[in-house]
Design an enzyme around this catalytic site. Structure first.
Site, PDB file in Angstrom:
ATOM      1  N   PRO A   9       0.790  -1.227   0.000  1.00 51.32           N
ATOM      2  CA  PRO A   9       0.000   0.000   0.000  1.00 51.32           C
ATOM      3  C   PRO A   9       0.827   1.284   0.000  1.00 51.32           C
ATOM      4  O   PRO A   9       1.840   1.377   0.691  1.00 51.32           O
ATOM      5  CB  PRO A   9      -0.846  -0.109   1.280  1.00 51.32           C
ATOM      6  CG  PRO A   9      -0.240  -1.194   2.077  1.00 51.32           C
ATOM      7  CD  PRO A   9       0.465  -2.103   1.130  1.00 51.32           C
ATOM      8  N   ASN A  10       0.335   2.220  -0.784  1.00 49.17           N
ATOM      9  CA  ASN A  10       0.859   3.588  -0.904  1.00 49.17           C
ATOM     10  C   ASN A  10       2.163   3.691  -1.690  1.00 49.17           C
ATOM     11  O   ASN A  10       2.610   4.797  -2.001  1.00 49.17           O
ATOM     12  CB  ASN A  10       1.031   4.239   0.480  1.00 49.17           C
ATOM     13  CG  ASN A  10      -0.296   4.446   1.176  1.00 49.17           C
ATOM     14  OD1 ASN A  10      -1.201   5.051   0.602  1.00 49.17           O
ATOM     15  ND2 ASN A  10      -0.448   3.926   2.387  1.00 49.17           N
ATOM     16  N   TYR A  22      11.234   8.873   1.289  1.00 53.20           N
ATOM     17  CA  TYR A  22      11.205   7.807   0.284  1.00 53.20           C
ATOM     18  C   TYR A  22      11.907   8.164  -1.028  1.00 53.20           C
ATOM     19  O   TYR A  22      11.955   7.324  -1.937  1.00 53.20           O
ATOM     20  CB  TYR A  22       9.755   7.395   0.006  1.00 53.20           C
ATOM     21  CG  TYR A  22       9.046   6.869   1.240  1.00 53.20           C
ATOM     22  CD1 TYR A  22       9.497   5.710   1.870  1.00 53.20           C
ATOM     23  CD2 TYR A  22       7.955   7.545   1.790  1.00 53.20           C
ATOM     24  CE1 TYR A  22       8.871   5.235   3.015  1.00 53.20           C
ATOM     25  CE2 TYR A  22       7.321   7.068   2.921  1.00 53.20           C
ATOM     26  CZ  TYR A  22       7.782   5.919   3.530  1.00 53.20           C
ATOM     27  OH  TYR A  22       7.162   5.444   4.661  1.00 53.20           O
ATOM     28  N   ALA A  76       3.112  -0.817   4.868  1.00 52.16           N
ATOM     29  CA  ALA A  76       2.700  -0.902   6.276  1.00 52.16           C
ATOM     30  C   ALA A  76       2.211  -2.300   6.653  1.00 52.16           C
ATOM     31  O   ALA A  76       2.207  -2.651   7.845  1.00 52.16           O
ATOM     32  CB  ALA A  76       1.619   0.137   6.560  1.00 52.16           C
ATOM     33  N   HIS A  79       4.145  -4.642   9.128  1.00 49.39           N
ATOM     34  CA  HIS A  79       4.143  -4.582  10.585  1.00 49.39           C
ATOM     35  C   HIS A  79       2.993  -5.341  11.231  1.00 49.39           C
ATOM     36  O   HIS A  79       2.997  -5.526  12.448  1.00 49.39           O
ATOM     37  CB  HIS A  79       4.135  -3.111  11.013  1.00 49.39           C
ATOM     38  CG  HIS A  79       5.158  -2.291  10.278  1.00 49.39           C
ATOM     39  ND1 HIS A  79       6.511  -2.553  10.367  1.00 49.39           N
ATOM     40  CD2 HIS A  79       5.032  -1.259   9.385  1.00 49.39           C
ATOM     41  CE1 HIS A  79       7.167  -1.708   9.589  1.00 49.39           C
ATOM     42  NE2 HIS A  79       6.295  -0.914   8.973  1.00 49.39           N
ATOM     43  N   ASP A  86       1.654 -15.572   6.121  1.00 53.23           N
ATOM     44  CA  ASP A  86       1.256 -16.964   5.893  1.00 53.23           C
ATOM     45  C   ASP A  86       1.325 -17.319   4.409  1.00 53.23           C
ATOM     46  O   ASP A  86       1.752 -18.420   4.050  1.00 53.23           O
ATOM     47  CB  ASP A  86      -0.169 -17.208   6.409  1.00 53.23           C
ATOM     48  CG  ASP A  86      -0.226 -17.318   7.930  1.00 53.23           C
ATOM     49  OD1 ASP A  86       0.840 -17.453   8.561  1.00 53.23           O
ATOM     50  OD2 ASP A  86      -1.340 -17.267   8.478  1.00 53.23           O
ATOM     51  N   SER A 101      13.115   2.985   3.301  1.00 49.69           N
ATOM     52  CA  SER A 101      13.617   3.734   4.461  1.00 49.69           C
ATOM     53  C   SER A 101      14.227   2.774   5.478  1.00 49.69           C
ATOM     54  O   SER A 101      13.962   1.565   5.442  1.00 49.69           O
ATOM     55  CB  SER A 101      12.471   4.520   5.110  1.00 49.69           C
ATOM     56  OG  SER A 101      11.498   3.634   5.659  1.00 49.69           O
ATOM     57  N   ARG A 106      12.992   4.819  12.625  1.00 53.29           N
ATOM     58  CA  ARG A 106      11.726   5.544  12.568  1.00 53.29           C
ATOM     59  C   ARG A 106      10.840   5.193  13.785  1.00 53.29           C
ATOM     60  O   ARG A 106      11.352   4.761  14.807  1.00 53.29           O
ATOM     61  CB  ARG A 106      11.050   5.254  11.224  1.00 53.29           C
ATOM     62  CG  ARG A 106      11.929   5.694  10.036  1.00 53.29           C
ATOM     63  CD  ARG A 106      11.256   5.456   8.716  1.00 53.29           C
ATOM     64  NE  ARG A 106      10.031   6.253   8.599  1.00 53.29           N
ATOM     65  CZ  ARG A 106       9.096   6.052   7.667  1.00 53.29           C
ATOM     66  NH1 ARG A 106       9.255   5.080   6.777  1.00 53.29           N
ATOM     67  NH2 ARG A 106       8.025   6.807   7.625  1.00 53.29           N
ATOM     68  N   ARG A 110       7.337   0.690  13.460  1.00 52.90           N
ATOM     69  CA  ARG A 110       7.978   0.202  12.228  1.00 52.90           C
ATOM     70  C   ARG A 110       9.169  -0.719  12.511  1.00 52.90           C
ATOM     71  O   ARG A 110       9.766  -1.268  11.588  1.00 52.90           O
ATOM     72  CB  ARG A 110       8.444   1.379  11.366  1.00 52.90           C
ATOM     73  CG  ARG A 110       7.330   2.288  10.908  1.00 52.90           C
ATOM     74  CD  ARG A 110       7.834   3.327   9.912  1.00 52.90           C
ATOM     75  NE  ARG A 110       6.922   4.457   9.848  1.00 52.90           N
ATOM     76  CZ  ARG A 110       5.828   4.522   9.082  1.00 52.90           C
ATOM     77  NH1 ARG A 110       5.523   3.511   8.296  1.00 52.90           N
ATOM     78  NH2 ARG A 110       5.057   5.592   9.087  1.00 52.90           N
TER      79      ARG A 110
HETATM   80  O1  CA2 Z   1      10.463   2.057   3.912  1.00 47.79           O
HETATM   81  C1  CA2 Z   1       9.649   1.375   3.299  1.00 47.79           C
HETATM   82  O2  CA2 Z   1       9.826   0.961   2.161  1.00 47.79           O
HETATM   83  C2  CA2 Z   1       8.280   1.075   3.953  1.00 47.79           C
HETATM   84  O3  CA2 Z   1       7.927  -0.268   3.623  1.00 47.79           O
HETATM   85  C3  CA2 Z   1       7.302   2.054   3.333  1.00 47.79           C
HETATM   86  C4  CA2 Z   1       5.902   1.962   3.966  1.00 47.79           C
HETATM   87  C5  CA2 Z   1       5.984   2.045   5.473  1.00 47.79           C
HETATM   88  O4  CA2 Z   1       4.683   1.843   6.034  1.00 47.79           O
HETATM   89  C6  CA2 Z   1       6.936   1.024   6.048  1.00 47.79           C
HETATM   90  O5  CA2 Z   1       6.987   1.197   7.451  1.00 47.79           O
HETATM   91  C7  CA2 Z   1       8.313   1.202   5.463  1.00 47.79           C
HETATM   92  C8  CA2 Z   1       5.008   3.095   3.503  1.00 47.79           C
HETATM   93  C9  CA2 Z   1       5.008   3.349   2.047  1.00 47.79           C
HETATM   94  C10 CA2 Z   1       4.372   4.676   1.801  1.00 47.79           C
HETATM   95  O6  CA2 Z   1       4.858   5.138   0.593  1.00 47.79           O
HETATM   96  C11 CA2 Z   1       4.665   6.456   0.294  1.00 47.79           C
HETATM   97  C12 CA2 Z   1       5.324   6.923  -0.770  1.00 47.79           C
HETATM   98  C13 CA2 Z   1       5.212   8.246  -1.116  1.00 47.79           C
HETATM   99  C14 CA2 Z   1       4.405   9.084  -0.371  1.00 47.79           C
HETATM  100  C15 CA2 Z   1       3.729   8.579   0.707  1.00 47.79           C
HETATM  101  C16 CA2 Z   1       3.855   7.255   1.035  1.00 47.79           C
END
Ligand code: CA2
Length: 145
Positions: A9-10, A22, A76, A79, A86, A101, A106, A110
């Site tokens: 997601p995201n 990011y 996310a 976590h 599974d 990241s 953080r 996370r």
């Molecule tokens: O660091 C990573 O790649 C994460 O997997 C990114 C997730 C975060 O929930 C993890 O804790 C660490 C979130 C991705 C959100 O991506 C965005 C990208 C651009 C703008 C906003 C969010």
């Protein structure tokens, strides 16, 4: 060799918001870099990005008979998704978990990954290049097999 790259997601918003965390590279840019590196090693590569847990699980279940490895940034879901854990645990191919990241620098929520315990390895904090390093692992593993 055929590798499946999963983004959760995201991650479709990469490069558009929060570049201080990011980076400015888009998901399309990352996928293109992976295509280029994979092609140079005669590796087939498939991509899925979804904001939906079930779509990610369906993709793992459908693709696992035809792939040799998975690179996954579960976003996310990392976590708390025991369901994705599974699904990954049920497949016999190596799984590399990637985070753009450094999740350990953080927020405390996370710091824990429910995926890491079933993954072959984890890359975190090296920016989008982490995806390329994960692919390199598969390339090196195949070369030394
Ligand atoms: O660091 C990573 O790649 C994460 O997997 C990114 C997730 C975060 O929930 C993890 O804790 C660490 C979130 C991705 C959100 O991506 C965005 C990208 C651009 C703008 C906003 C969010």
């Amino acid at each position: 060799m055929r590798i499946l790259v999963i983004n959760g997601p995201n991650l479709n918003s990469l490069g558009t918001r929060e570049p201080h965390i990011y980076g400015a590279t888009t998901l399309a840019d990352i996928e293109q870099a992976l295509i280029t590196r994979a092609a140079a090693h005669s590796i087939a590569i498939d991509f899925v990005q979804s904001n939906h847990e079930g779509v990610i699980i369906d993709t793992i279940q459908q693709m696992h008979p035809v792939i040799h490895g998975i690179i996954i940034n579960p976003g996310a879901f990392t976590h708390y998704s025991y369901a994705i854990r599974d699904a990954l645990s049920a497949v016999s191919v190596p799984v590399i978990e990637v985070h753009i990241s450094n999740v350990y620098k953080r927020e405390p929520f996370r710091h824990h990954s429910v995926i890491a315990g079933i993954a072959t390895g984890q890359i975190a904090g090296l920016g989008w290049h982490g995806y390329l390093y994960a692919l390199d692992w598969f390339i090196d593993a195949a070369a030394s097999a």
